[in-house]
Design an enzyme around this catalytic site. Structure first.
Site, PDB file in Angstrom:
ATOM      1  N   LYS A 140     -11.889  69.088  -2.441  1.00 17.28           N
ATOM      2  CA  LYS A 140     -12.724  67.882  -2.517  1.00 17.28           C
ATOM      3  C   LYS A 140     -13.701  67.823  -1.339  1.00 17.28           C
ATOM      4  CE  LYS A 140      -9.344  64.808  -2.497  1.00 17.28           C
ATOM      5  NZ  LYS A 140      -8.148  65.658  -2.405  1.00 17.28           N
ATOM      6  N   ARG A 185      -6.710  56.354  -3.769  1.00 16.06           N
ATOM      7  CA  ARG A 185      -5.533  57.208  -3.876  1.00 16.06           C
ATOM      8  C   ARG A 185      -4.357  56.472  -4.521  1.00 16.06           C
ATOM      9  NH1 ARG A 185      -6.901  60.786   0.663  1.00 16.06           N
ATOM     10  NH2 ARG A 185      -5.468  62.519   0.888  1.00 16.06           N
ATOM     11  N   ARG A 199      -6.049  76.604   5.858  1.00 13.18           N
ATOM     12  CA  ARG A 199      -7.249  75.782   6.049  1.00 13.18           C
ATOM     13  C   ARG A 199      -7.530  75.534   7.534  1.00 13.18           C
ATOM     14  NH1 ARG A 199      -8.207  70.232   2.837  1.00 13.18           N
ATOM     15  NH2 ARG A 199      -6.199  69.607   3.718  1.00 13.18           N
ATOM     16  N   ARG A 232      -5.173  71.394  10.657  1.00 14.44           N
ATOM     17  CA  ARG A 232      -4.818  69.981  10.643  1.00 14.44           C
ATOM     18  C   ARG A 232      -3.320  69.843  10.837  1.00 14.44           C
ATOM     19  NH1 ARG A 232      -7.706  67.049   5.561  1.00 14.44           N
ATOM     20  NH2 ARG A 232      -5.646  66.078   5.545  1.00 14.44           N
ATOM     21  N   ARG A 290       2.880  65.661   0.938  1.00 12.52           N
ATOM     22  CA  ARG A 290       1.604  65.115   0.461  1.00 12.52           C
ATOM     23  C   ARG A 290       1.444  65.357  -1.043  1.00 12.52           C
ATOM     24  NH1 ARG A 290      -2.350  68.135   4.042  1.00 12.52           N
ATOM     25  NH2 ARG A 290      -3.992  67.007   2.983  1.00 12.52           N
TER      26      ARG A 290
END
Ligand code: AMP
Length: 220
Positions: free
Chosen positions: A16, A91, A128, A161, A172
């Site tokens: 996203k 969300r 990531r 992160r 998550r």
């Protein structure tokens, strides 16, 4: 012309953020990421950042009222007048309902869902890398930095992160399936949802997202 609001839906690590940055540039609208807003608050040590921190680091959602207030403050700014692109919001169903109530009658709302299976998500998140300075997103395997640890876009420092550790990613994902996935049916019912295969390379995904928005009339 009315205001155009685009929602990007999809699990954490679906791409996203990557797509939102490109789309915002192509369309000339601001990219509003509630995750980025929280990280900025964390970095600046604000009271809001302090309240959000524990939830974020555990892979949980920050309570709706905090997110909604922060988001409405941001989209009330003048650069959002013509429209904006939402990444990571809503969300939950209550967040979607609050947004729906706040949007005026003349708003063109489009929602694009990036579909990526769970197995691919854990792999993506674990590699990531995010630039601490400009927010650029890279990946150890899929878009490796030219110089290790250094952002290709601005030369800043690339970091993992805190919430991309595998055990937090799994949490998550569980939260996503429980609380966020129902938004897909919510926007499908409103007739504003397009699903896009998010497992392809970012250029192919970008083309599909733009085509979806053109189809939805979100590209004047
Ligand atoms: P993201 O960068 O979108 O993955 O967001 C990082 C973290 O910020 C999430 O795991 C949540 O803890 C928090 N967060 C961001 N957006 C929201 C939202 N709309 N509702 C609740 N929590 C959020």
């Amino acid at each position: 012309m009315g205001q155009q609001v685009v929602i990007l839906l999809g699990p954490p690590g679906a791409g996203k953020g990557t797509q939102a940055v490109r789309l915002a540039e192509a369309e000339g609208v601001p990219h509003i990421s509630t995750g980025d807003l929280f990280r900025a608050n964390l970095g600046q040590g604000t009271a809001l950042g302090e309240r959000a921190k524990g939830f974020m680091n555990a892979g949980k959602l920050v309570p709706d009222e905090l997110v909604i207030e922060m988001l409405f403050d941001r989209v009330g700014e003048p650069d959002c007048e013509r429209g904006y692109l939402l990444d990571g919001f809503p969300r939950t169903i209550p967040q979607a309902e609050a947004l729906g109530r706040a949007l005026g009658e003349h708003v063109v709302l489009s929602c694009v869902e990036l579909e990526v299976p769970d197995e691919a998500i854990v792999e993506r998140a674990s590699g990531r890398l995010i630039c601490a300075d400009c927010g650029n997103i890279q990946h150890a395997r899929f878009s490796p930095p030219k110089v290790a640890g250094t952002c290709d876009a601005c030369g800043g420092s690339l970091e993992q992160r805190e919430d991309d550790r595998p055990e937090v990613v799994r949490e998550r994902l569980a939260v996503y399936h429980e609380q966020t996935a129902p938004l897909s049916a919510h926007y499908e019912k409103q007739g504003v949802l397009t699903r896009v295969d998010g497992e392809r390379d970012p250029d192919a995904v970008f083309d599909s997202v733009r085509a979806a928005l053109r189809g939805a009339g979100a590209q004047g």
